[in-house]
Design a protein around this motif. Sequence first.
Motif, mmCIF file in Angstrom:
data_model
loop_
_atom_site.group_PDB
_atom_site.id
_atom_site.type_symbol
_atom_site.label_atom_id
_atom_site.label_comp_id
_atom_site.label_asym_id
_atom_site.label_seq_id
_atom_site.Cartn_x
_atom_site.Cartn_y
_atom_site.Cartn_z
ATOM 1 N N TYR A 1 0.846 -1.211 0.000
ATOM 2 C CA TYR A 1 0.000 0.000 0.000
ATOM 3 C C TYR A 1 0.875 1.253 0.000
ATOM 4 O O TYR A 1 0.626 2.216 -0.730
ATOM 5 C CB TYR A 1 -0.930 -0.014 1.222
ATOM 6 C CG TYR A 1 -1.789 1.227 1.330
ATOM 7 C CD1 TYR A 1 -3.048 1.281 0.742
ATOM 8 C CD2 TYR A 1 -1.322 2.367 2.016
ATOM 9 C CE1 TYR A 1 -3.829 2.430 0.816
ATOM 10 C CE2 TYR A 1 -2.095 3.520 2.097
ATOM 11 C CZ TYR A 1 -3.349 3.546 1.496
ATOM 12 O OH TYR A 1 -4.101 4.698 1.572
ATOM 13 N N LYS A 2 1.930 1.220 0.840
ATOM 14 C CA LYS A 2 2.820 2.382 0.950
ATOM 15 C C LYS A 2 3.547 2.649 -0.371
ATOM 16 O O LYS A 2 3.697 3.801 -0.780
ATOM 17 C CB LYS A 2 3.842 2.171 2.069
ATOM 18 C CG LYS A 2 3.247 2.322 3.463
ATOM 19 C CD LYS A 2 4.255 1.960 4.540
ATOM 20 C CE LYS A 2 3.712 2.267 5.929
ATOM 21 N NZ LYS A 2 4.572 1.773 7.003
ATOM 22 N N VAL A 3 3.990 1.565 -1.018
ATOM 23 C CA VAL A 3 4.691 1.721 -2.298
ATOM 24 C C VAL A 3 3.744 2.371 -3.315
ATOM 25 O O VAL A 3 4.101 3.341 -3.985
ATOM 26 C CB VAL A 3 5.226 0.358 -2.816
ATOM 27 C CG1 VAL A 3 5.707 0.460 -4.260
ATOM 28 C CG2 VAL A 3 6.358 -0.152 -1.919
ATOM 29 N N THR B 1 8.676 4.032 7.451
ATOM 30 C CA THR B 1 8.642 4.356 8.886
ATOM 31 C C THR B 1 7.556 5.367 9.227
ATOM 32 O O THR B 1 7.421 6.401 8.571
ATOM 33 C CB THR B 1 10.021 4.889 9.334
ATOM 34 O OG1 THR B 1 10.978 3.838 9.156
ATOM 35 C CG2 THR B 1 10.019 5.301 10.800
ATOM 36 N N ASP B 2 6.783 5.029 10.265
ATOM 37 C CA ASP B 2 5.784 5.943 10.811
ATOM 38 C C ASP B 2 5.984 5.931 12.330
ATOM 39 O O ASP B 2 5.444 5.077 13.048
ATOM 40 C CB ASP B 2 4.385 5.463 10.420
ATOM 41 C CG ASP B 2 3.274 6.370 10.924
ATOM 42 O OD1 ASP B 2 3.516 7.136 11.883
ATOM 43 O OD2 ASP B 2 2.162 6.300 10.386
ATOM 44 N N LYS B 3 6.783 6.867 12.815
ATOM 45 C CA LYS B 3 7.172 6.905 14.237
ATOM 46 C C LYS B 3 5.972 7.069 15.168
ATOM 47 O O LYS B 3 5.929 6.470 16.245
ATOM 48 C CB LYS B 3 8.194 8.029 14.483
ATOM 49 C CG LYS B 3 9.607 7.644 14.103
ATOM 50 C CD LYS B 3 10.222 6.698 15.153
ATOM 51 C CE LYS B 3 11.532 6.111 14.653
ATOM 52 N NZ LYS B 3 11.900 4.858 15.346
ATOM 53 N N LEU C 1 11.955 -5.682 12.714
ATOM 54 C CA LEU C 1 11.870 -6.779 11.745
ATOM 55 C C LEU C 1 10.741 -6.537 10.741
ATOM 56 O O LEU C 1 10.873 -6.852 9.551
ATOM 57 C CB LEU C 1 11.673 -8.117 12.464
ATOM 58 C CG LEU C 1 12.812 -8.525 13.405
ATOM 59 C CD1 LEU C 1 12.461 -9.781 14.184
ATOM 60 C CD2 LEU C 1 14.107 -8.741 12.622
ATOM 61 N N SER C 2 9.669 -5.973 11.223
ATOM 62 C CA SER C 2 8.534 -5.649 10.362
ATOM 63 C C SER C 2 8.960 -4.651 9.271
ATOM 64 O O SER C 2 8.627 -4.815 8.086
ATOM 65 C CB SER C 2 7.420 -5.073 11.253
ATOM 66 O OG SER C 2 6.463 -4.377 10.533
ATOM 67 N N LYS C 3 9.757 -3.653 9.673
ATOM 68 C CA LYS C 3 10.225 -2.661 8.695
ATOM 69 C C LYS C 3 11.249 -3.274 7.734
ATOM 70 O O LYS C 3 11.299 -2.914 6.558
ATOM 71 C CB LYS C 3 10.791 -1.431 9.410
ATOM 72 C CG LYS C 3 9.682 -0.632 10.108
ATOM 73 C CD LYS C 3 10.114 0.776 10.461
ATOM 74 C CE LYS C 3 11.064 0.823 11.622
ATOM 75 N NZ LYS C 3 11.413 2.220 11.979
ATOM 76 N N ALA C 4 12.028 -4.233 8.220
ATOM 77 C CA ALA C 4 12.989 -4.925 7.340
ATOM 78 C C ALA C 4 12.230 -5.705 6.263
ATOM 79 O O ALA C 4 12.615 -5.698 5.080
ATOM 80 C CB ALA C 4 13.873 -5.860 8.162
HETATM 81 C C1 LIG Z 1 3.342 -1.657 9.752
HETATM 82 C C2 LIG Z 1 3.605 -0.358 9.548
HETATM 83 O O1 LIG Z 1 4.879 0.093 9.178
HETATM 84 C C3 LIG Z 1 5.912 0.324 10.144
HETATM 85 C C4 LIG Z 1 5.933 -0.789 11.097
HETATM 86 C C5 LIG Z 1 5.115 -0.757 12.194
HETATM 87 C C6 LIG Z 1 4.778 -2.011 12.935
HETATM 88 O O2 LIG Z 1 5.346 -3.062 12.601
HETATM 89 O O3 LIG Z 1 3.922 -1.968 13.844
HETATM 90 C C7 LIG Z 1 4.552 0.471 12.606
HETATM 91 C C8 LIG Z 1 4.799 1.629 11.937
HETATM 92 C C9 LIG Z 1 5.697 1.708 10.767
HETATM 93 O O4 LIG Z 1 6.931 2.271 11.157
HETATM 94 C C10 LIG Z 1 2.571 0.685 9.633
HETATM 95 O O5 LIG Z 1 2.817 1.806 9.144
HETATM 96 O O6 LIG Z 1 1.491 0.405 10.181
#
Ligand SMILES: C=C(O[C@@H]1C=C(C(=O)O)C=C[C@H]1O)C(=O)O
Length: 89
Positions: free
Chosen positions: A35-37, A44-46, A79-82
């Motif tokens: 979706y992001k692409v 990253t969404d801090k 790991l999710s971001k990787a």
């Molecule tokens: C999964 C996402 O992407 C990234 C990973 C996240 C996660 O694993 O919880 C949260 C925020 C983002 O930095 C998201 O944007 O929801």
Amino acid sequence: MDTMEKLREQIDRIDKELVALFEERMEVSRQIARYKVKNNLPITDKAREKEVIAKNMLYLKDPTLGQKLEEFFAVIIKLSKAVQEEVKE
Ligand SMILES: C=C(O[C@@H]1C=C(C(=O)O)C=C[C@H]1O)C(=O)O
């Protein structure tokens, strides 16, 4: 069967569930990456990361595990971001 063997059986059962949940979470993370692409959004969404950690801290019953749970989610998110970066490639 001795006590430690029984306790290790419990750990094995819990780990099996963790693996299934880990795979499920990473697959959803991949879908978010797609979706992001498509929508030209950064991986990253801090703000969301803080929200994820804060929300999950509320589910914790044992307060002595707070720091560890934060670390656990920091690793999961890393790991999710990787995985998301791999989708981008
Ligand atoms: C999964 C996402 O992407 C990234 C990973 C996240 C996660 O694993 O919880 C949260 C925020 C983002 O930095 C998201 O944007 O929801």
